[in-house]
Design a protein around this motif. Structure first.
Motif: not given
Length: 59
Positions: A3, A5-6
């Protein structure tokens, strides 16, 4: 599954999409008849390339 991170910014997404945008083709002006054609290619109307007749075009 991995996924992010930001969160990806709107600016970064827009820049990515802008890089894939279609661009109008560049055209060069024929010095003999003034017609437009793609640069570094034979003029399809006259058959001339860099001042030489390279294609036999019937008009």
């Amino acid at each position: 599954m991995a996924n992010p991170k930001r969160k990806q910014s709107k600016r970064r997404s827009a820049n990515r999409r802008a890089a894939n945008a279609f661009k109008a083709p560049q055209v060069a002006k024929d010095p003999t008849d003034g017609g437009a054609f793609r640069p570094h290619r034979v003029n399809p109307k006259t058959g001339m390339y860099r001042g030489r007749q390279v294609l036999d075009v019937t008009v």
